[in-house]
Design a protein around this motif. Sequence first.
Motif, PDB file in Angstrom:
ATOM      1  N   THR A  58      -6.568 -18.566 -32.777  1.00 42.53           N
ATOM      2  CA  THR A  58      -8.000 -17.941 -33.449  1.00 42.53           C
ATOM      3  C   THR A  58      -8.931 -17.407 -32.395  1.00 42.53           C
ATOM      4  OG1 THR A  58      -9.051 -19.985 -33.647  1.00 42.53           O
ATOM      5  CG2 THR A  58      -7.444 -19.455 -35.498  1.00 42.53           C
ATOM      6  N   GLN A  59      -8.609 -17.633 -30.967  1.00 45.20           N
ATOM      7  CA  GLN A  59      -9.742 -17.135 -30.283  1.00 45.20           C
ATOM      8  C   GLN A  59      -9.539 -15.557 -29.934  1.00 45.20           C
ATOM      9  OE1 GLN A  59      -8.945 -20.045 -26.523  1.00 45.20           O
ATOM     10  NE2 GLN A  59     -10.732 -19.226 -26.443  1.00 45.20           N
ATOM     11  N   VAL A  60     -10.854 -15.169 -29.925  1.00 44.14           N
ATOM     12  CA  VAL A  60     -10.821 -13.802 -29.895  1.00 44.14           C
ATOM     13  C   VAL A  60     -10.430 -13.184 -28.402  1.00 44.14           C
ATOM     14  CG1 VAL A  60     -12.286 -13.292 -31.661  1.00 44.14           C
ATOM     15  CG2 VAL A  60     -13.279 -13.635 -29.511  1.00 44.14           C
ATOM     16  N   LEU A  61     -10.318 -12.081 -28.234  1.00 45.97           N
ATOM     17  CA  LEU A  61      -9.815 -11.547 -26.726  1.00 45.97           C
ATOM     18  C   LEU A  61     -10.914 -11.710 -25.956  1.00 45.97           C
ATOM     19  CD1 LEU A  61      -7.595  -8.514 -27.476  1.00 45.97           C
ATOM     20  CD2 LEU A  61      -7.051 -10.838 -27.343  1.00 45.97           C
ATOM     21  N   SER A  62     -12.289 -11.316 -26.451  1.00 45.77           N
ATOM     22  CA  SER A  62     -13.240 -11.595 -25.469  1.00 45.77           C
ATOM     23  C   SER A  62     -13.485 -12.762 -24.875  1.00 45.77           C
ATOM     24  CB  SER A  62     -14.559 -11.086 -26.250  1.00 45.77           C
ATOM     25  OG  SER A  62     -14.900 -11.645 -27.468  1.00 45.77           O
ATOM     26  N   GLU A  63     -13.024 -13.918 -25.371  1.00 48.21           N
ATOM     27  CA  GLU A  63     -13.149 -15.164 -24.805  1.00 48.21           C
ATOM     28  C   GLU A  63     -12.051 -15.718 -24.090  1.00 48.21           C
ATOM     29  OE1 GLU A  63     -13.102 -17.539 -28.347  1.00 48.21           O
ATOM     30  OE2 GLU A  63     -14.957 -17.331 -29.298  1.00 48.21           O
ATOM     31  N   LEU A  64     -10.822 -14.885 -23.854  1.00 49.75           N
ATOM     32  CA  LEU A  64      -9.834 -15.028 -23.021  1.00 49.75           C
ATOM     33  C   LEU A  64     -10.098 -14.570 -21.586  1.00 49.75           C
ATOM     34  CD1 LEU A  64      -6.669 -14.221 -25.179  1.00 49.75           C
ATOM     35  CD2 LEU A  64      -7.830 -16.644 -24.894  1.00 49.75           C
ATOM     36  N   SER A  65      -9.730 -15.116 -20.444  1.00 51.96           N
ATOM     37  CA  SER A  65      -9.648 -14.446 -19.195  1.00 51.96           C
ATOM     38  C   SER A  65      -8.906 -13.120 -19.042  1.00 51.96           C
ATOM     39  CB  SER A  65      -9.361 -15.666 -18.031  1.00 51.96           C
ATOM     40  OG  SER A  65      -7.984 -15.791 -17.906  1.00 51.96           O
ATOM     41  N   GLY A  66      -9.081 -12.423 -18.019  1.00 52.85           N
ATOM     42  CA  GLY A  66      -8.356 -11.421 -17.529  1.00 52.85           C
ATOM     43  C   GLY A  66      -6.891 -11.566 -17.589  1.00 52.85           C
ATOM     44  N   GLY A  67      -6.800 -12.559 -16.774  1.00 48.79           N
ATOM     45  CA  GLY A  67      -5.086 -13.371 -16.655  1.00 48.79           C
ATOM     46  C   GLY A  67      -4.673 -13.567 -17.842  1.00 48.79           C
ATOM     47  N   GLN A  68      -5.407 -14.398 -18.942  1.00 50.75           N
ATOM     48  CA  GLN A  68      -4.797 -14.422 -20.068  1.00 50.75           C
ATOM     49  C   GLN A  68      -4.341 -13.401 -20.970  1.00 50.75           C
ATOM     50  OE1 GLN A  68      -7.929 -17.107 -21.270  1.00 50.75           O
ATOM     51  NE2 GLN A  68      -6.697 -19.122 -21.028  1.00 50.75           N
ATOM     52  N   ARG A  69      -5.368 -12.429 -20.934  1.00 51.11           N
ATOM     53  CA  ARG A  69      -5.048 -11.023 -21.558  1.00 51.11           C
ATOM     54  C   ARG A  69      -3.983 -10.266 -21.079  1.00 51.11           C
ATOM     55  NH1 ARG A  69     -10.772 -10.741 -21.110  1.00 51.11           N
ATOM     56  NH2 ARG A  69     -10.538  -8.863 -19.600  1.00 51.11           N
ATOM     57  N   ARG A  70      -3.683 -10.519 -19.712  1.00 54.56           N
ATOM     58  CA  ARG A  70      -2.721  -9.772 -18.953  1.00 54.56           C
ATOM     59  C   ARG A  70      -1.208 -10.581 -19.765  1.00 54.56           C
ATOM     60  NH1 ARG A  70      -1.343  -5.216 -16.468  1.00 54.56           N
ATOM     61  NH2 ARG A  70       0.301  -5.524 -14.772  1.00 54.56           N
ATOM     62  N   ARG A  71      -1.381 -11.794 -19.755  1.00 51.63           N
ATOM     63  CA  ARG A  71      -0.090 -12.516 -20.181  1.00 51.63           C
ATOM     64  C   ARG A  71       0.159 -12.344 -21.601  1.00 51.63           C
ATOM     65  NH1 ARG A  71      -1.299 -18.293 -18.867  1.00 51.63           N
ATOM     66  NH2 ARG A  71      -3.229 -17.450 -18.001  1.00 51.63           N
ATOM     67  N   LEU A  72      -0.611 -12.138 -22.456  1.00 48.25           N
ATOM     68  CA  LEU A  72      -0.645 -11.983 -23.783  1.00 48.25           C
ATOM     69  C   LEU A  72      -0.199 -10.413 -24.035  1.00 48.25           C
ATOM     70  CD1 LEU A  72      -1.152 -12.705 -26.613  1.00 48.25           C
ATOM     71  CD2 LEU A  72      -3.674 -11.986 -26.542  1.00 48.25           C
ATOM     72  N   SER A  73      -0.631  -9.600 -23.132  1.00 49.53           N
ATOM     73  CA  SER A  73       0.023  -8.184 -23.269  1.00 49.53           C
ATOM     74  C   SER A  73       1.541  -8.444 -23.101  1.00 49.53           C
ATOM     75  CB  SER A  73      -0.557  -7.176 -22.268  1.00 49.53           C
ATOM     76  OG  SER A  73      -1.742  -7.301 -22.220  1.00 49.53           O
ATOM     77  N   ILE A  74       1.884  -9.179 -21.934  1.00 50.05           N
ATOM     78  CA  ILE A  74       3.437  -9.297 -21.503  1.00 50.05           C
ATOM     79  C   ILE A  74       4.178  -9.829 -22.988  1.00 50.05           C
ATOM     80  CG2 ILE A  74       5.117 -10.294 -20.195  1.00 50.05           C
ATOM     81  CD1 ILE A  74       3.073 -10.151 -17.999  1.00 50.05           C
ATOM     82  N   ALA A  75       3.471 -11.148 -23.491  1.00 53.02           N
ATOM     83  CA  ALA A  75       4.091 -11.593 -24.648  1.00 53.02           C
ATOM     84  C   ALA A  75       4.398 -10.648 -25.740  1.00 53.02           C
ATOM     85  CB  ALA A  75       3.109 -12.753 -24.997  1.00 53.02           C
ATOM     86  N   ALA A  76       3.234  -9.841 -26.023  1.00 60.08           N
ATOM     87  CA  ALA A  76       3.244  -8.835 -27.281  1.00 60.08           C
ATOM     88  C   ALA A  76       4.327  -7.913 -26.779  1.00 60.08           C
ATOM     89  CB  ALA A  76       2.011  -8.161 -27.300  1.00 60.08           C
ATOM     90  N   LEU A  77       4.538  -7.537 -25.821  1.00 60.97           N
ATOM     91  CA  LEU A  77       5.645  -6.364 -25.301  1.00 60.97           C
ATOM     92  C   LEU A  77       7.065  -7.180 -25.380  1.00 60.97           C
ATOM     93  CD1 LEU A  77       5.752  -3.582 -24.120  1.00 60.97           C
ATOM     94  CD2 LEU A  77       5.967  -4.563 -21.777  1.00 60.97           C
TER      95      LEU A  77
END
Length: 568
Positions: A160-179
């Motif tokens: 439930t965490q919003v993207l603004s609460e994630l670090s840059g590295g976590q957002r990068r990994r989330l991008s890979i996961a979504a892909l």
Amino acid sequence: MTHTLQYTSAAHIRLDGASVLRGTRRVIDNVSLTVSPGERIGLIGANGSGKSTLLSLVAGTLDAQSVTGNIAVPSSLGALTQELEPQASITLHDIIEDAVAPVRAIGARIETAAARLDEPEAADEYERALIDAEREGLWQLDARIEAVLAGLGLDRIDRTQVLSELSGGQRRRLSIAALLLTRPTALILDEPTNHLDDDAVAFLEGELARWRGPVLVASHDRAFLDAVVTGIVDLDVAFGPGGPGDGLIQGRRYTGSFSDYLSARDSDRLLWQRSYEAQEDERARLEHILEVDARNVFHTSRPRGESRIAAKFEADRAAKTVGGRLRQARNRLAELDRSPVQAPPRPLQFAGFGEARRRQKDPVAVLEHVAVTGRLEEVSLKIEPRSRILIEGPNGAGKSTLLGAIAGMVDPDVGSVTRRGTVGMLTQDDEWEDLSMPAQEAYRARLGGRAAGSTDAAGAARVEGSTGLAGSAGGAPTLPELGLLDAESARLPLAELSYGQRRRVALAALVANPPELLLLDEPTNHLALSLAEELERAIPDYPGAVVIASHDRWLRERWQGEVLRLGA
């Protein structure tokens, strides 16, 4: 904006005559490249060589002044070019569910068709939906989501965490996961291992090794490339006497893993060196003919008793023969000048030490119970004149802090550091006081400047940045002579160089006048892989001591010296 690029759908990725113009600079010129299903092609090259431009071109996201050519890509194309924006209204759950929505929709189709099975057409739709569900992995979808999040180290994050609460590295990994969960036919990946730990990289390697469609990836991670790719496109200056390979910007294509690429490149360079030497031998032979035969063209020896008529006949015949040889030599020299084999760039090599420095027997640095509060736990270390030490450890373990303490850039809270001789350090982030200074002048200034700080009675120099070099810059090789920058780039202000090029300038001062103790903090960051390889190959022959801090798996797996692990 001129834009005559044509996109068509295909099973492969294909560029045909693609060009990109930014201002007056042609970033990509008439590129042709094909990546077939099952192929995973790695793009390598220095910063500014065109990797990201090429990926954006294929992905259809490039904004440039002029783009021309033809590109064929699969209709389902996924691109990892940047991290997710830190939005406050979108959660991790939203990103994942958006990625798998097409597969979830198959389940809705099954339910709808099942409710209408008494209708003739519903049975056909139900069967088609079941086939699609099997092909797309609907029944394993939730398990697949869990596996991907766990593999990329995202499984412990509240969804439930919003993207603004994630670090840059976590957002990068989330991008890979979504892909990965979207499962496009083709993948375009720009530095996918950034922000990934070893376990996450290993997971991604396994995913890509099983990918059935074409994959085009740019990466500085040599271990990753070695594990994943089926071919390499080197965008740096081509290796070989024949010029720039197969028209790929300034590069050429190699088949196989990164290790295969290195072997083939070494063979190319050896052939290039032999071609250049053969040319120079031929040039020397032809110049000898021109010098000697031209001088002797009218010099003949007439046997005793020979008539003047016979002597003149022999002299004329000799002159004609020699004249023919001279014409042939001139013509051949002209051919060599029209299409010469350029001298291959010399591999990076550190300058040597004088006799006094070579006789040094005492340790160049000794650390006794050194610690920095909150940054470095207690460390004791003795560095001998020819030590080779690799410092390992997770982020935050204090690798850079330890190097700074050895160099005198960081004052420990407890313990002591004793240094003997000169100390030079290549920091992670090179700093320059005047970015308007031309690169060659900046290099000369660092080379000629004395170490910052003071020198105690034992001769321990305190250094900052990548200085630590005493003596005059007079007579030192230029940046082009070192093979670190071409002549045009060496004349440019530092502000106009890429970060990787500035790092080459910082490295140049250490190469031209090496210190007794060389400290390298993440030395392969921002360097072209070819230069990173040359730097690592030069370390065993370094005339002094070397201490390296690095997270680079390729370097760590091949390290032959001592290892100091922090945070264990």
